[in-house]
Design a protein around this motif. Structure first.
Motif, PDB file in Angstrom:
ATOM      1  N   MET A 261       0.828  -1.205   0.000  1.00 29.38           N
ATOM      2  CA  MET A 261       0.000   0.000   0.000  1.00 29.38           C
ATOM      3  C   MET A 261       0.863   1.256   0.000  1.00 29.38           C
ATOM      4  O   MET A 261       2.062   1.214   0.301  1.00 29.38           O
ATOM      5  CB  MET A 261      -0.929   0.015   1.214  1.00 29.38           C
ATOM      6  CG  MET A 261      -0.233   0.167   2.546  1.00 29.38           C
ATOM      7  SD  MET A 261      -1.422   0.479   3.890  1.00 29.38           S
ATOM      8  CE  MET A 261      -1.972   2.144   3.472  1.00 29.38           C
ATOM      9  N   GLN A 262       0.216   2.376  -0.333  1.00 28.77           N
ATOM     10  CA  GLN A 262       0.927   3.657  -0.389  1.00 28.77           C
ATOM     11  C   GLN A 262       0.290   4.657   0.571  1.00 28.77           C
ATOM     12  O   GLN A 262      -0.937   4.787   0.630  1.00 28.77           O
ATOM     13  CB  GLN A 262       0.915   4.221  -1.813  1.00 28.77           C
ATOM     14  CG  GLN A 262       1.793   5.448  -1.978  1.00 28.77           C
ATOM     15  CD  GLN A 262       2.035   5.759  -3.448  1.00 28.77           C
ATOM     16  OE1 GLN A 262       1.345   6.586  -4.030  1.00 28.77           O
ATOM     17  NE2 GLN A 262       3.018   5.093  -4.048  1.00 28.77           N
ATOM     18  N   ILE A 263       1.174   5.349   1.306  1.00 28.65           N
ATOM     19  CA  ILE A 263       0.751   6.414   2.211  1.00 28.65           C
ATOM     20  C   ILE A 263       1.271   7.734   1.644  1.00 28.65           C
ATOM     21  O   ILE A 263       2.482   7.886   1.440  1.00 28.65           O
ATOM     22  CB  ILE A 263       1.298   6.186   3.623  1.00 28.65           C
ATOM     23  CG1 ILE A 263       0.894   4.800   4.145  1.00 28.65           C
ATOM     24  CG2 ILE A 263       0.817   7.269   4.574  1.00 28.65           C
ATOM     25  CD1 ILE A 263       1.568   4.393   5.430  1.00 28.65           C
ATOM     26  N   VAL A 264       0.364   8.658   1.407  1.00 31.92           N
ATOM     27  CA  VAL A 264       0.723   9.964   0.865  1.00 31.92           C
ATOM     28  C   VAL A 264       0.710  10.965   2.016  1.00 31.92           C
ATOM     29  O   VAL A 264      -0.344  11.274   2.573  1.00 31.92           O
ATOM     30  CB  VAL A 264      -0.252  10.403  -0.242  1.00 31.92           C
ATOM     31  CG1 VAL A 264       0.165  11.752  -0.813  1.00 31.92           C
ATOM     32  CG2 VAL A 264      -0.319   9.340  -1.341  1.00 31.92           C
ATOM     33  N   VAL A 265       1.902  11.455   2.368  1.00 30.66           N
ATOM     34  CA  VAL A 265       2.034  12.394   3.478  1.00 30.66           C
ATOM     35  C   VAL A 265       2.110  13.806   2.932  1.00 30.66           C
ATOM     36  O   VAL A 265       2.913  14.097   2.038  1.00 30.66           O
ATOM     37  CB  VAL A 265       3.290  12.078   4.318  1.00 30.66           C
ATOM     38  CG1 VAL A 265       3.437  13.080   5.465  1.00 30.66           C
ATOM     39  CG2 VAL A 265       3.227  10.650   4.856  1.00 30.66           C
ATOM     40  N   GLU A 266       1.266  14.681   3.472  1.00 29.59           N
ATOM     41  CA  GLU A 266       1.279  16.078   3.052  1.00 29.59           C
ATOM     42  C   GLU A 266       1.304  16.982   4.276  1.00 29.59           C
ATOM     43  O   GLU A 266       0.946  16.562   5.392  1.00 29.59           O
ATOM     44  CB  GLU A 266       0.057  16.378   2.185  1.00 29.59           C
ATOM     45  CG  GLU A 266       0.045  15.565   0.889  1.00 29.59           C
ATOM     46  CD  GLU A 266      -1.048  16.002  -0.058  1.00 29.59           C
ATOM     47  OE1 GLU A 266      -1.629  17.088   0.162  1.00 29.59           O
ATOM     48  OE2 GLU A 266      -1.323  15.261  -1.025  1.00 29.59           O
ATOM     49  N   ASP A 267       1.749  18.193   4.065  1.00 32.20           N
ATOM     50  CA  ASP A 267       1.857  19.166   5.148  1.00 32.20           C
ATOM     51  C   ASP A 267       0.577  19.989   5.166  1.00 32.20           C
ATOM     52  O   ASP A 267       0.451  21.003   4.476  1.00 32.20           O
ATOM     53  CB  ASP A 267       3.091  20.052   4.946  1.00 32.20           C
ATOM     54  CG  ASP A 267       3.378  20.912   6.167  1.00 32.20           C
ATOM     55  OD1 ASP A 267       2.663  20.754   7.175  1.00 32.20           O
ATOM     56  OD2 ASP A 267       4.308  21.725   6.096  1.00 32.20           O
ATOM     57  N   TYR A 268      -0.393  19.536   5.971  1.00 32.66           N
ATOM     58  CA  TYR A 268      -1.697  20.180   6.011  1.00 32.66           C
ATOM     59  C   TYR A 268      -1.782  21.166   7.175  1.00 32.66           C
ATOM     60  O   TYR A 268      -1.268  20.907   8.265  1.00 32.66           O
ATOM     61  CB  TYR A 268      -2.803  19.139   6.210  1.00 32.66           C
ATOM     62  CG  TYR A 268      -2.994  18.185   5.060  1.00 32.66           C
ATOM     63  CD1 TYR A 268      -3.067  18.654   3.762  1.00 32.66           C
ATOM     64  CD2 TYR A 268      -3.129  16.818   5.289  1.00 32.66           C
ATOM     65  CE1 TYR A 268      -3.269  17.774   2.704  1.00 32.66           C
ATOM     66  CE2 TYR A 268      -3.327  15.936   4.248  1.00 32.66           C
ATOM     67  CZ  TYR A 268      -3.390  16.419   2.953  1.00 32.66           C
ATOM     68  OH  TYR A 268      -3.594  15.556   1.921  1.00 32.66           O
ATOM     69  N   ASP A 269      -2.486  22.242   6.941  1.00 31.88           N
ATOM     70  CA  ASP A 269      -2.895  23.123   8.032  1.00 31.88           C
ATOM     71  C   ASP A 269      -4.274  22.645   8.486  1.00 31.88           C
ATOM     72  O   ASP A 269      -5.288  23.302   8.263  1.00 31.88           O
ATOM     73  CB  ASP A 269      -2.928  24.578   7.563  1.00 31.88           C
ATOM     74  CG  ASP A 269      -3.349  25.523   8.679  1.00 31.88           C
ATOM     75  OD1 ASP A 269      -3.246  25.117   9.859  1.00 31.88           O
ATOM     76  OD2 ASP A 269      -3.788  26.644   8.372  1.00 31.88           O
ATOM     77  N   ASN A 270      -4.244  21.481   9.132  1.00 31.47           N
ATOM     78  CA  ASN A 270      -5.510  20.811   9.398  1.00 31.47           C
ATOM     79  C   ASN A 270      -5.285  19.751  10.473  1.00 31.47           C
ATOM     80  O   ASN A 270      -4.198  19.186  10.580  1.00 31.47           O
ATOM     81  CB  ASN A 270      -6.035  20.150   8.117  1.00 31.47           C
ATOM     82  CG  ASN A 270      -7.397  19.511   8.319  1.00 31.47           C
ATOM     83  OD1 ASN A 270      -8.148  19.887   9.213  1.00 31.47           O
ATOM     84  ND2 ASN A 270      -7.704  18.530   7.490  1.00 31.47           N
ATOM     85  N   GLU A 271      -6.299  19.478  11.271  1.00 32.75           N
ATOM     86  CA  GLU A 271      -6.258  18.396  12.243  1.00 32.75           C
ATOM     87  C   GLU A 271      -7.247  17.330  11.827  1.00 32.75           C
ATOM     88  O   GLU A 271      -8.334  17.622  11.323  1.00 32.75           O
ATOM     89  CB  GLU A 271      -6.595  18.910  13.643  1.00 32.75           C
ATOM     90  CG  GLU A 271      -5.557  19.842  14.237  1.00 32.75           C
ATOM     91  CD  GLU A 271      -5.878  20.181  15.683  1.00 32.75           C
ATOM     92  OE1 GLU A 271      -5.926  19.251  16.509  1.00 32.75           O
ATOM     93  OE2 GLU A 271      -6.098  21.362  15.976  1.00 32.75           O
ATOM     94  N   ARG A 272      -6.868  16.086  12.039  1.00 35.03           N
ATOM     95  CA  ARG A 272      -7.727  14.987  11.618  1.00 35.03           C
ATOM     96  C   ARG A 272      -8.966  14.912  12.511  1.00 35.03           C
ATOM     97  O   ARG A 272      -8.941  15.308  13.679  1.00 35.03           O
ATOM     98  CB  ARG A 272      -6.965  13.668  11.670  1.00 35.03           C
ATOM     99  CG  ARG A 272      -6.423  13.305  13.029  1.00 35.03           C
ATOM    100  CD  ARG A 272      -5.667  11.989  12.978  1.00 35.03           C
ATOM    101  NE  ARG A 272      -4.908  11.745  14.193  1.00 35.03           N
ATOM    102  CZ  ARG A 272      -5.403  11.262  15.324  1.00 35.03           C
ATOM    103  NH1 ARG A 272      -6.685  10.979  15.395  1.00 35.03           N
ATOM    104  NH2 ARG A 272      -4.641  11.084  16.378  1.00 35.03           N
ATOM    105  N   PRO A 273     -10.066  14.379  11.968  1.00 35.55           N
ATOM    106  CA  PRO A 273     -11.280  14.204  12.771  1.00 35.55           C
ATOM    107  C   PRO A 273     -11.108  13.049  13.759  1.00 35.55           C
ATOM    108  O   PRO A 273     -10.135  12.289  13.684  1.00 35.55           O
ATOM    109  CB  PRO A 273     -12.351  13.888  11.729  1.00 35.55           C
ATOM    110  CG  PRO A 273     -11.584  13.259  10.607  1.00 35.55           C
ATOM    111  CD  PRO A 273     -10.243  13.941  10.584  1.00 35.55           C
ATOM    112  N   GLU A 274     -12.047  12.909  14.666  1.00 34.72           N
ATOM    113  CA  GLU A 274     -12.005  11.844  15.668  1.00 34.72           C
ATOM    114  C   GLU A 274     -13.317  11.088  15.672  1.00 34.72           C
ATOM    115  O   GLU A 274     -14.400  11.672  15.629  1.00 34.72           O
ATOM    116  CB  GLU A 274     -11.752  12.421  17.057  1.00 34.72           C
ATOM    117  CG  GLU A 274     -11.687  11.343  18.138  1.00 34.72           C
ATOM    118  CD  GLU A 274     -11.505  11.913  19.531  1.00 34.72           C
ATOM    119  OE1 GLU A 274     -11.401  11.129  20.481  1.00 34.72           O
ATOM    120  OE2 GLU A 274     -11.498  13.158  19.660  1.00 34.72           O
TER     121      GLU A 274
END
Length: 919
Positions: A261-274
């Motif tokens: 599998m592939q994980i695409v890491v990006e620099d987001y100005d964002n927090e993940r949901p819970e």
């Protein structure tokens, strides 16, 4: 008109453009997995499914090759399943069928070039082939099988500094057990991707710390849940990882599904949901499971909520998302499920929910997810209308129950217990051990009757039953309600209670009931005989009182060793001198202790005809061993329905248990026959027991002495001429020790352990245990070397071991001397070149002889005594003259650095012939 130079330059640009275009178009595969499903009527025909995930900027889908692990392969054309990840990834299906030649293991694989470019944890990923290989067992003995399928797409997004989680959503139709393990991405069969690195490689900066700021960062897959966790990425880019989903049946692995599998890491100005999901639970067939799933986004972005996994088609749950958007960062979904009998299985169903946020501002601004899995076990409904009917004359009890409602159940299992036990199974299937029920038997599921003939009179028998479902899914039902039946007797034992605990003057009181007069009215005189036996002498009954009168149903047994012995009693009812009936053999309540370093657990047991684990409480008393009998204090009560016949004393405030202090315990038990005709509760006391906290204080280390070797006495050995066995002399080391003389060392010593190491070391791990002994000395004999170190420890009766004593070492005194002449002329004198004296402490000798021009004449590394006979490497005698030798000698020494010495010198070979003596 073009010049030659311009033509060449134009050709160069066209060629470069072609190569760049080719490189861009030749990169495409992000991820994939391969699964196997049985089809048709043949146990050897299977459908092979490969899902690939293509970078939309790469070349269009091409045919791929599936190899079946038999030498056969097939080129398969793809079928597009649409796009995911905002259109950046195309899902491709490669599918074919194959009939395998026979049962066995098969490694089924898919190979294609190439992966998409710029994968950070690979070198030149755009030129690296993509290869996945899943293994599958065809075994008719284990039953038909299909491999797990992975329901959640293997291309996922992560954010720098935030914990990433992916779950493959593995589903197995047969309900087999699944386990998960990481592996290395492959580029061919048995070929790892060159210079592949995991995302948490310490030589890279991809995982510097966790989301909470702890170091190092983490990357792992949970072997039970399948959660792939990266906590947390530190560098933007694309990463590929691979793992296996292993399938087990009856403890044997039967398939392994490979995912890359592939994980695409990006620099987001964002927090993940819970996500907020319920606790793992169970659902009984026929009931309805209703609960709510919550998704919360800390940035108040739009959040979507979905259920990513499935169950068998006829048992799909309903998941209704309420649709509380537009953007407010909060969503709910209502989960409703009422599974049928076909969904019953041993392992839980795993419902994986996904919350995804959508930050406004354009495609791919930010899409982060949270995955959580809710485990729900489907259990069978309890059997209904269990009934117990007693035939008193035999005696026997006939159990009956209704036809079971689930046709896929296989057997009905019957359990029995003396006395009742109330428990609410909730999610516990079958009969838990703590209830005290014992297995009685089982019948096919279509039978609704069981006869129990192994009965004792005067006992209340209680029964429960439950259903077991067919494999491979397996599973069980909730237990039925309890049903009891009392088997009456002429009279009943009621007490075997310990009055006094002593080795010589112990006392036990025994009581029983009078028989019902109507049952013995045919006899003129009713009497009793009382018998006793002990646990140490079971089977031998001793008559302790005979012809006890009918009205006297109490007997006090004295002069007993109630401290150490476990007593049991039986009463025989006699009419006019003849035996009519005997009671059940009934034991006293025997108390035991299991101390730890911080608490004391006491447990008790008794083999009695009444129910000792009834609803009545038992009471635990304690006092200091030095206090009077009247000083016993009630410290707690025990509900045996929940805690069993056990209690752990932790010394609750204000009382504190202290080490090296003895405590007395005694337990007051209450039981019941659970029938109106016998009084209750039945009160019986255990014997007293003395115990203390587990002693964790070790004795002080002893003081060790090692008799050192007197090398001055060895020359008498060294003076002996070398022989075949002169270097096989054995040596011995004599050790002795005394207890530590420090006045503070009061902990008694029970025995000692002597340790040995051939090298000096302060670490206990480098020493081997020579012996455990009570003596104060030890001879370490039959040694080829005296070199070594010794230490001794002291232990108490609880096995607490002291630190090492002083460590005593000694070395050898090696000896190796070579002569400078010998005469190999067969006259029996100095015919062999050998050490002048018997070598001491020699392991081996590498001996070489050279002539004056440096040519090797002779070599020997097998005989420490050398024994050169004056011949060269070809076996011919060397000429008389001077030769030079080198000898590398390995000795037995204490220090490894001193083991090897090199000797150089010359040898005068005098003659090879015996000359005639002058006349």
């Amino acid at each position: 008109m073009l010049t030659i130079k311009k033509i060449l330059f134009t050709f160069f640009l066209l060629s470069l453009n072609f190569l760049l275009c080719f490189e861009a178009s030749a990169t495409h595969i992000r991820a994939g997995d391969l699964s196997v499903r049985r089809i048709g009527n043949s146990s050897l025909e299977y459908e092979i499914t490969v899902f690939l995930y293509r970078d939309f900027e790469g070349i269009p889908a091409q045919a791929g090759e599936i190899s079946f692990g038999t030498g056969d392969s097939e080129s398969v054309n793809p079928q597009s399943q649409g796009f995911i990840n905002d259109g950046t990834t195309e899902v491709l299906l490669y599918q074919t069928t194959y009939i395998f030649p026979s049962p066995g293991w098969y490694d089924i694989s898919y190979l294609e070039s190439n992966r998409n470019d710029n994968v950070l944890n690979m070198d030149f990923s755009g030129a690296t082939p993509f290869y996945i290989e899943s293994s599958f067992l065809i075994n008719p003995i284990l039953g038909l099988n299909s491999s797990p399928v992975l329901l959640i797409a293997p291309v996922d997004k992560a954010a720098i500094g935030q914990r990433f989680i992916h779950n493959p959503g593995a589903f197995d139709a047969e309900g087999d057990s699944l386990a998960y393990r990481m592996t290395i991405c492959k580029q061919g069969k048995d070929t790892d991707v060159e210079n592949y690195r995991f995302p948490n490689n310490p030589n890279e900066n991809w995982t510097e710390m966790t989301e909470d700021g702890d170091t190092p960062g983490q990357f792992y897959i949970d072997p039970i849940t399948g959660d792939l966790v990266w906590d947390a990425p530190s560098e933007a880019g694309e990463y590929n990882v691979a793992f296996f989903v292993d399938e087990f049946r009856d403890g044997e692995i039967i398939s392994s599904v490979n995912r890359d599998m592939q994980i695409v890491v990006e620099d987001y100005d964002n927090e993940r949901p819970e996500l907020i999901i319920p606790n793992d639970t169970c659902i009984v067939v026929g009931d309805i499971l209703l609960d709510t799933i919550y998704a919360i986004d800390p940035d108040s972005d739009r959040v979507t909520l979905s259920l990513e996994t499935i169950v068998p088609p006829n048992d799909e749950p309903d998941f209704r998302v309420l649709g509380l958007q537009p953007p407010n960062g909060y969503e709910e979904g209502v989960f409703t499920w009422s599974p049928s009998c076909g969904a019953v299985r041993e392992l839980p169903y795993e419902f994986t929910f996904k919350a995804k946020d959508e930050r406004q501002g354009g495609r791919n601004i930010a899409e982060l997810v949270d995955l959580k899995t809710w485990r729900v076990t489907v259990v069978g409904p309890p059997p209904q209308n269990l009934n117990a009917e007693l035939d008193e004359g035999l005696p026997q009890i006939t159990l009956t129950w209704d036809d079971y409602t689930c046709e896929n159940a296989e057997t009905m299992v019957i359990y029995r217990k003396k006395g009742s036990f109330e428990f609410d199974p909730v999610c516990e299937t079958g009969i838990p051990d703590y209830t005290g029920y014992e297995y009685l038997g089982e019948v096919p599921i279509d039978e609704t009757t069981y006869i129990d003939q192994d009965l004792e009179r005067g006992t209340n028998y209680c029964y429960r039953i439950y259903a077991v479902f067919r494999g491979p899914q397996g599973g069980e039902s909730i237990s039925s309600t309890e049903v009891c039946s009392f088997v009456p007797d002429l009279f009943y034992m009621t007490n075997v209670t310990v009055d006094e605990t002593d080795t010589n003057s112990g006392q036990i009181t025994i009581r029983w009931t009078q028989p019902d007069p109507e049952l013995v009215d045919d006899y003129n005189v009713i009497t009793y005989d009382l018998y006793r036996t002990t646990q140490s002498n079971l089977g031998t009954m001793t008559l302790i009182e005979d012809n006890i009168s009918e009205s006297d149903t109490t007997y006090i047994d004295q002069i007993l060793n109630t401290t150490q012995e476990d007593y049991a009693y039986q009463v025989t009812l006699k009419g006019d001198g003849d035996s009519i009936s005997s009671s059940i053999l009934t034991t006293q309540v025997r108390l035991g202790a299991a101390p730890s370093s911080e608490s004391i657990t006491i447990n008790w047991k008794a083999d009695v005809p009444w129910n000792l684990t009834s609803t009545y409480l038992h009471y635990v008393y304690r006092k200091l061993a030095t206090e009077d009998e009247s000083d016993y204090q009630l410290i707690d009560s025990v509900s045996t329905q929940t805690s069993g016949l056990s209690y752990t004393d932790t010394g609750a405030e204000p009382f504190t248990l202290e080490e090296l202090t003895e405590y007395n315990y005694v337990v007051q038990t209450f039981g019941s026959y659970e029938v109106p005709l016998i009084r209750e509760p039945l009160e019986n006391w255990s014997q007293e027991i003395i115990t203390s906290l587990l002693d964790t204080i070790p004795p002080c280390p002893p003081v060790l002495t090692l008799d050192l070797l007197n090398c001055d006495l060895l020359p008498q050995i060294g003076d002996i001429s070398p022989t075949e066995d002169c270097i096989s002399d054995s040596f011995e080391n004599r050790t002795s020790w005394v207890n530590n003389p420090d006045e503070n060392c009061t902990e008694p010593v029970a025995y000692y352990k002597l340790y040995y190491s051939p090298r000096p070391s302060d670490s206990k791990e480098d020493y081997i245990l020579l012996d455990s002994l009570t003596d104060l000395s030890f001879i370490h004999s039959d040694l080829v070397s005296v070199a070594g170190c010794y230490a001794v420890t002291a232990l108490d009766v609880n096995g607490n071991e002291s630190d090492f004593s002083n460590i005593e070492c000694q070395d050898t005194c090696p000896l190796f001397e070579l002569p400078n002449a010998f005469s190999p002329n067969n006259d029996g004198i100095n015919d062999f070149f050998t050490p002048m004296k018997c070598p001491r402490f020699v392991k081996e000798v590498d001996f070489k002889v050279f002539n004056r021009w440096g040519e090797l004449m002779y070599e020997n590394n097998e005989d420490p005594l050398i024994n050169w006979d004056g011949t060269n490497t070809n076996g011919n005698p060397v000429s008389p003259g001077v030769y030079y030798y080198e000898a590398e000698v390995s000795f037995y020494r204490l220090e490894e650095s001193q083991e090897t010495e090199r000797f150089k010198g010359w040898i005068q070979v005098l003659t090879n012939e015996v000359k005639n003596a002058p006349k």
